[in-house]
Scaffold this motif. Structure first.
Motif, PDB file in Angstrom:
ATOM      1  N   PHE A  87       0.825  -1.198   0.000  1.00 18.27           N
ATOM      2  CA  PHE A  87       0.000   0.000   0.000  1.00 18.27           C
ATOM      3  C   PHE A  87       0.863   1.254   0.000  1.00 18.27           C
ATOM      4  CE2 PHE A  87      -2.290   3.314   2.451  1.00 18.27           C
ATOM      5  CZ  PHE A  87      -3.322   3.549   1.545  1.00 18.27           C
ATOM      6  N   LEU A  88       1.895   1.280   0.828  1.00 15.32           N
ATOM      7  CA  LEU A  88       2.759   2.458   0.906  1.00 15.32           C
ATOM      8  C   LEU A  88       3.477   2.713  -0.411  1.00 15.32           C
ATOM      9  CD1 LEU A  88       4.320   1.963   4.461  1.00 15.32           C
ATOM     10  CD2 LEU A  88       2.501   3.563   3.805  1.00 15.32           C
ATOM     11  N   ALA A 116      -4.018   0.362   8.357  1.00 14.80           N
ATOM     12  CA  ALA A 116      -4.318   1.503   9.242  1.00 14.80           C
ATOM     13  C   ALA A 116      -3.354   1.453  10.419  1.00 14.80           C
ATOM     14  CB  ALA A 116      -5.765   1.448   9.712  1.00 14.80           C
ATOM     15  N   VAL A 117      -2.150   1.958  10.207  1.00 13.13           N
ATOM     16  CA  VAL A 117      -1.063   1.804  11.168  1.00 13.13           C
ATOM     17  C   VAL A 117      -0.541   3.174  11.584  1.00 13.13           C
ATOM     18  CG1 VAL A 117       1.179   0.752  11.618  1.00 13.13           C
ATOM     19  CG2 VAL A 117      -0.428  -0.368  10.042  1.00 13.13           C
ATOM     20  N   ALA A 118      -0.616   3.450  12.863  1.00 16.17           N
ATOM     21  CA  ALA A 118      -0.101   4.723  13.379  1.00 16.17           C
ATOM     22  C   ALA A 118       1.386   4.855  13.083  1.00 16.17           C
ATOM     23  CB  ALA A 118      -0.350   4.809  14.892  1.00 16.17           C
ATOM     24  N   GLY A 119       1.771   6.018  12.589  1.00 17.64           N
ATOM     25  CA  GLY A 119       3.164   6.250  12.244  1.00 17.64           C
ATOM     26  C   GLY A 119       3.498   5.881  10.821  1.00 17.64           C
ATOM     27  N   LYS A 120       2.593   5.169  10.148  1.00 16.15           N
ATOM     28  CA  LYS A 120       2.809   4.750   8.767  1.00 16.15           C
ATOM     29  C   LYS A 120       1.805   5.406   7.820  1.00 16.15           C
ATOM     30  CE  LYS A 120       6.198   1.764   9.408  1.00 16.15           C
ATOM     31  NZ  LYS A 120       7.521   1.900   8.758  1.00 16.15           N
ATOM     32  N   THR A 121       0.527   5.251   8.108  1.00 15.77           N
ATOM     33  CA  THR A 121      -0.503   5.825   7.229  1.00 15.77           C
ATOM     34  C   THR A 121      -1.248   6.982   7.899  1.00 15.77           C
ATOM     35  OG1 THR A 121      -2.044   4.079   7.937  1.00 15.77           O
ATOM     36  CG2 THR A 121      -0.819   3.718   5.897  1.00 15.77           C
ATOM     37  N   PHE A 122      -1.052   7.138   9.195  1.00 15.35           N
ATOM     38  CA  PHE A 122      -1.571   8.295   9.930  1.00 15.35           C
ATOM     39  C   PHE A 122      -0.730   8.459  11.183  1.00 15.35           C
ATOM     40  CE2 PHE A 122      -3.636   4.734  11.955  1.00 15.35           C
ATOM     41  CZ  PHE A 122      -3.702   5.080  13.301  1.00 15.35           C
ATOM     42  N   LEU A 132      -1.238  10.511   6.512  1.00 11.92           N
ATOM     43  CA  LEU A 132       0.091  10.564   5.911  1.00 11.92           C
ATOM     44  C   LEU A 132       0.108  10.094   4.462  1.00 11.92           C
ATOM     45  CD1 LEU A 132       2.135   9.089   8.920  1.00 11.92           C
ATOM     46  CD2 LEU A 132       1.732  11.507   8.355  1.00 11.92           C
ATOM     47  N   CYS A 133      -1.064   9.849   3.886  1.00  9.55           N
ATOM     48  CA  CYS A 133      -1.123   9.251   2.550  1.00  9.55           C
ATOM     49  C   CYS A 133      -1.838  10.129   1.535  1.00  9.55           C
ATOM     50  CB  CYS A 133      -1.814   7.892   2.622  1.00  9.55           C
ATOM     51  SG  CYS A 133      -1.006   6.697   3.696  1.00  9.55           S
ATOM     52  N   GLY A 134      -1.800  11.432   1.765  1.00 13.39           N
ATOM     53  CA  GLY A 134      -2.542  12.334   0.908  1.00 13.39           C
ATOM     54  C   GLY A 134      -2.070  12.383  -0.531  1.00 13.39           C
ATOM     55  N   GLY A 172      -5.598  10.622   5.054  1.00 20.95           N
ATOM     56  CA  GLY A 172      -5.218  11.777   4.260  1.00 20.95           C
ATOM     57  C   GLY A 172      -5.722  11.764   2.833  1.00 20.95           C
ATOM     58  N   ILE A 173      -6.422  10.709   2.434  1.00 24.67           N
ATOM     59  CA  ILE A 173      -6.945  10.587   1.066  1.00 24.67           C
ATOM     60  C   ILE A 173      -8.397  11.045   1.102  1.00 24.67           C
ATOM     61  CG2 ILE A 173      -7.301   9.027  -0.895  1.00 24.67           C
ATOM     62  CD1 ILE A 173      -5.194   7.174   0.568  1.00 24.67           C
ATOM     63  N   THR A 174      -8.598  12.319   0.914  1.00 24.57           N
ATOM     64  CA  THR A 174      -9.907  12.919   1.169  1.00 24.57           C
ATOM     65  C   THR A 174     -10.830  12.936  -0.045  1.00 24.57           C
ATOM     66  OG1 THR A 174      -8.973  15.110   0.719  1.00 24.57           O
ATOM     67  CG2 THR A 174      -9.009  14.378   3.017  1.00 24.57           C
ATOM     68  N   SER A 175     -10.284  12.679  -1.226  1.00 28.31           N
ATOM     69  CA  SER A 175     -11.117  12.739  -2.432  1.00 28.31           C
ATOM     70  C   SER A 175     -10.911  11.507  -3.304  1.00 28.31           C
ATOM     71  CB  SER A 175     -10.802  14.008  -3.236  1.00 28.31           C
ATOM     72  OG  SER A 175     -11.067  15.163  -2.480  1.00 28.31           O
ATOM     73  N   PRO A 176     -11.312  10.323  -2.828  1.00 24.81           N
ATOM     74  CA  PRO A 176     -11.183   9.130  -3.667  1.00 24.81           C
ATOM     75  C   PRO A 176     -12.129   9.215  -4.866  1.00 24.81           C
ATOM     76  CG  PRO A 176     -12.532   8.640  -1.768  1.00 24.81           C
ATOM     77  CD  PRO A 176     -11.999  10.034  -1.562  1.00 24.81           C
TER      78      PRO A 176
END
Length: 206
Positions: A87-88, A116-122, A132-134, A172-176
């Motif tokens: 995913f990253l 959904a991992v703290a420090g990785k995706t948020f 963190l994935c915007g 952070g992906i607000t507009s899929p």
């Protein structure tokens, strides 16, 4: 472009969401022939549900205490790391979203739980959580048997699109991009028309 393609339907070749996600990937890769595509069939090769071993690994604590289970727990954590890194690494994520009992398939939920991992995706900050994935693009290809779109009598029972929008917004992906084919179980005519409308939208993906 690194493209991650996921399918969640249990219906194999009969699946509308698989048909749509394949069309979306074909449309995107036609425009970017050099794209690297990683594919996961979450129904054929399901990811185990979130485990204590995985959470312990994220927190840098040990839960592998029973020797007979140590190998299985190690494999579980390794798979979780692999799924997260896929995913990253992706610039674009295309997801075939099957709609079961008003929400996503449990196999897709298991995948979400591994990314959904703290420090990785948020991350959590003094001002609240921060995604963190915007910079990623997520494309949801959703197939629904009934009508659950806004304004429909059953709209309040729709917990797939709303859930995924919320989860990805948290990252952070607000507009899929969301393309929905619904009413597929109402009649053959409705199914054909809804899928054709979705394919029209897919053709406009850039």
């Amino acid at each position: 472009m690194n493209l991650l393609h996921l399918d969640s339907s249990i219906l194999g070749p009969l699946s509308a969401s698989r048909q749509l996600s394949a069309s979306a990937v074909a449309a995107l890769t036609a425009q970017a022939p050099a794209a690297k595509v990683v594919y996961r069939d979450l129904a054929a090769s399901p990811i185990p549900h979130l485990s204590g071993a995985q959470v312990a690994a994220w927190r840098n604590t040990s839960s592998i205490t029973e020797q007979p289970n140590a190998s299985a727990e190690t494999d579980d954590v390794a798979l979780g790391s692999e799924v997260l890194e896929e995913f990253l690494a992706a610039d674009t994520v295309v997801i075939g979203v099957a709609f079961y009992n008003f929400t996503i398939a449990s196999n897709l939920k298991a995948w979400v739980d591994r990314i959904a991992v703290a420090g990785k995706t948020f991350r959590y900050t003094e001002d609240g959580p921060e995604g963190l994935c915007g910079d990623k693009r997520v494309i949801l290809m959703i197939a629904r048997g009934g009508i659950y779109s806004q304004g429909a009598p059953s709209a309040a029972m729709e917990h797939a699109e709303t859930y995924l929008r919320g989860v990805f917004a948290f990252m952070g992906i607000t507009s899929p991009d969301v393309i929905v084919a619904e009413g597929l179980a109402i009649s053959p005519e409705q199914r054909e028309a809804s899928l054709a409308a979705a394919e029209t939208q897919i053709a406009k993906l850039v």
